[in-house]
Design an enzyme around this catalytic site. Structure first.
Site, PDB file in Angstrom:
ATOM      1  CE  LYS A 145     -33.095  56.966 -53.959  1.00 12.59           C
ATOM      2  NZ  LYS A 145     -31.843  56.219 -54.202  1.00 12.59           N
ATOM      3  CG  ASP A 164     -30.038  59.083 -52.948  1.00 12.38           C
ATOM      4  OD1 ASP A 164     -29.646  58.053 -53.501  1.00 12.38           O
ATOM      5  OD2 ASP A 164     -30.221  60.151 -53.587  1.00 12.38           O
TER       6      ASP A 164
END
Ligand code: 2IT
Length: 445
Positions: A125, A165
């Site tokens: 991430k 995201d």
């Protein structure tokens, strides 16, 4: 023999001031501790200690210039959490709340989510504490260029493949990809969520929202119910909420809420027309981070400063951000007769909210299972890029449906309790954990 409290005490000592990471680790360890204690291979290989430590945490400075010529400094991150199953894979988040701790929790969750898809992807991430709110297109372009100028050193189509995201959609992926290509001089699948005309996959924009509805369909079917005719409350108004709202309508359900940081929209008629869906995209692209204008535009109600969980519904889908649904919200949903809660944001519910659902015997799907459709279609985008080929929307959608059905089956097989209740949290954690743990054992320390 591992004991939960002893193990967590050590995790807390090693990761001070990272409450979301500790929350995410506790949930997984709670679910898998019996599995680990029953498996000498996991104990001998120290899997629990190794799987809760990221492979590496990269942090870098991002300097950029605003439209008035002032220079700003933000912090960028890439957490490469675990690559036992494949290249690191996971989104980039541009949001003011981003810290090293949130990046670590998201990378940790991503590792098990990606395992559940059964596609060969490890977990990662990244992102920045940069807030796109109120920023012009030119400012976002300059930020993305500066961010990628540093990030490109650490990523590659076979090592680490970022995607979008919160705060990173098609526009940002375009700017990031343009800069990567400029520096690296290659057209490869180093990012997913690309535009369809330049290497992206059909259905990737819709995939997270479609996937969560497919997952919900499977949950209802398991209980002998049908999603058609059900009333649904959704939070958020971005890409994920957009896909969920569209698919829910197509399946004959009625979505009555969306929300933003400013409050929520209550649309009794249902958010069920192409005009309403297109308007959600317009709201997101405006960078204002508000939903209020929807009310005047479509004659709906706007409730300022509140979350949608006070609205009676059969199914609730948190689609905004971590810990957006707390214990009081859960109590309101239960009181109003909610039957299923499908967490679609990553760790959207607090631990005490999940406990309340569980104790009320309400079926609760965790984000790492329900929202895996997004990264699953990212995995399919990687396949298409590697083949230099593209599948039709129908082909991708069919594969997505199959993946969500398979994830649901795994959750049921690892999470069914003696009274028939399905603990999807436990099911998802055990199923995802086993895949990663087995690969780590096979590959040696
Ligand atoms: O949380 C997530 O799964 C995502 N943001 C999507 C990640 C991806 O690589 O598509």
């Amino acid at each position: 023999m591992y004991r939960l409290d002893d193990f967590m005490q050590e995790v807390e000592r090693r990761n001070p001031a990272e409450p979301e990471f500790i929350q995410a680790v506790r949930e997984v360890v709670e679910s898998v501790i019996d599995t680990v204690n029953d498996n000498p291979r996991y104990i001998q290989n120290r899997i629990l200690e190794r799987i809760t430590e990221p492979d590496r945490v990269i942090s870098f400075k991002v300097e950029w210039e605003d439209d008035d010529g002032s220079i700003h400094v933000n912090r960028g991150y890439r957490v490469q959490f675990n690559n036992a199953l494949g290249p690191y894979k996971g989104g980039l988040r541009f949001h003011a709340s981003v810290t090293e701790g949130t990046m670590k929790f998201l990378g940790f969750e991503q590792t098990f989510k990606n395992a559940l898809t059964t596609l060969p992807m490890g977990g990662g991430k990244g992102g920045s504490d940069f807030s796109p709110k109120g920023r012009s297109d030119a400012e976002i372009l300059r930020f993305c260029r500066s961010f990628m100028t540093e990030l490109y050193k650490y990523i590659g189509p076979d090592t680490d493949v970022p995607a979008g995201d919160i705060g990173v959609g098609a526009r940002e992926i375009g700017y990031l990809y343009g800069q990567y290509k400029r520096i690296a001089g290659e057209n490869t699948g180093v990012l997913t969520g690309k535009g369809f005309g330049w290497g992206g996959s059909r259905i990737r924009p819709e995939a997270t929202g479609f996937g969560t509805m497919y997952f919900a369909e499977n949950m209802l079917r398991e209980c002998g119910e049908d999603i058609a005719g059900k009333r649904i409350a959704i939070s958020g108004f971005g890409n994920v909420a957009w896909g969920a709202v569209m698919k829910a309508s197509q399946l004959g359900a009625k979505v009555v809420t969306i929300s933003g940081p400013d409050g929520y929209i209550y649309d009794e008629k249902g958010i069920n027309t192409p005009e309403k869906w297109a308007y959600m995209l317009q709201l997101r692209a405006s960078n204002n981070d508000v939903v209020k204008p929807y009310a005047a535009r479509f004659g709906a109600e706007f409730v300022p400063g509140k979350k949608p969980w006070e609205v009676p519904c059969d199914l609730a889908f948190p689609c905004a951000i971590q810990n957006e649904l707390g214990k009081a919200d859960a109590a309101a949903l239960v009181k109003n007769g909610v039957k299923y809660v499908v967490e679609t944001s990553n760790m959207g519910c607090t631990a005490d909210a999940i406990a309340l659902f569980r104790n009320s015997r309400i079926h609760f799907a965790p984000g790492k299972a329900a929202n895996a459709g997004g990264v699953a279609v990212s995995g399919l985008e990687m396949s298409q890029n590697a083949m230099h080929y593209s599948w039709s929307a129908e082909e991708v959608d069919e594969k997505l449906k199959g993946i969500m059905k398979a994830i649901h089956e795994e959750c049921v097989s690892c999470g069914r309790e003696s009274d028939g209740y399905i603990d999807y949290v436990k099911g998802a954690n055990i199923a995802g954990f086993r895949k990663v743990a087995d690969a780590m054992c096979d590959q040696g320390y």
